[in-house]
Design a protein around this motif. Sequence first.
Motif, short mmCIF file in Angstrom:
data_model
loop_
_atom_site.label_atom_id
_atom_site.label_comp_id
_atom_site.label_asym_id
_atom_site.label_seq_id
_atom_site.Cartn_x
_atom_site.Cartn_y
_atom_site.Cartn_z
N LEU A 97 -2.90 0.44 4.28
CA LEU A 97 -2.16 0.55 5.54
C LEU A 97 -1.21 1.73 5.48
CD1 LEU A 97 -1.11 -3.13 6.41
CD2 LEU A 97 -2.57 -1.64 7.79
N VAL A 103 2.48 3.53 6.11
CA VAL A 103 3.88 3.14 6.14
C VAL A 103 4.62 4.13 7.02
CG1 VAL A 103 6.01 2.87 4.80
CG2 VAL A 103 3.82 2.11 3.84
N ALA A 127 1.24 -1.35 0.95
CA ALA A 127 0.36 -0.51 1.77
C ALA A 127 -0.83 0.02 0.98
CB ALA A 127 1.15 0.64 2.37
#
Length: 309
Positions: free
Chosen positions: A265, A267, A260
């Motif tokens: 991104l 999690v 991530a």
Amino acid sequence: MDFKRLLSGVLLGLVITPAQATLNVFACEPEWASLVRALVPDADIHTATTAMQDPHYIEARPSLIAAMRRADLAVCTGASLEAGWLPALISRASNQDVQPGKPGLFFAAEQVHLHQPHQHVDRSMGDVHPEGDPHIHLDPQRVPVILNALADRIVDLAPEQTNGIRLRQQQWKVHWHLKTTQWRNAARHLEGMSVGVQHSTFGYLLRWLGIDTAIDLEPKPGLPPSASHLSNVLSDPAIPELALILIATYQDERPAHWLAEKVDLPVEVLPSTVTNDADTDHLAALISHIIGRLEHYRSQRPNESASND
């Protein structure tokens, strides 16, 4: 009939009604304990695992052996999910009522068709279940089928509780139908979303919602993510389409966070089964909670959501 005579009749009925024996239940996973409790609230239920444990790998502890020994009914997933520990537990408990082929042993996976069964399985494929994906408890369509079969089994074992079980069965089905309608409305907005996962833990629900599991952190089912595999995942063309990486509370968070951070991104760590928390203390609540978290990340991409509506 006056009130006093009515009350006397009710009290007399309570007095002459024979006491119902407590049903002793061994549940391999919390999701099945939740279904049993919905049907028989006063059952004595011992649950072998929690949301913080991988149900594939459990030690046959003395407390579990004792609980299995006194069980009238054991409710497990089956499809080889508990193959590493349940057979030894049953053998050591020596409970003649809870044996393969006996009414006292109920496997949820035997009540429904499973996703991705395999004709041939070998060790090179990883932890693959020949019967199919056993993580069925988050599937809105399969759970009612399992609940009905479980109700039938309990009625067979405790016929004196038939009326109460059938009433609660119908109440559960009405509630589940209402929740399913809500989930289908949510699915309209979630369809087409893409996520990364670790293992197929949430697979049935994601598939039902129309969400693509484009990335799996496991190189093979059941094998922990390796550094080389994660490095290869970085170059996967599906990475830019991901909305988040979704993992279960019992899984090691480090691989997901490593990836991530590399690709920017979020999690999301969620329980994959029922917990003692109010927002996930039964299966419908758990599914609603998971869908709610997925909706949160979908809302972070309003342009994409609008294009799919």
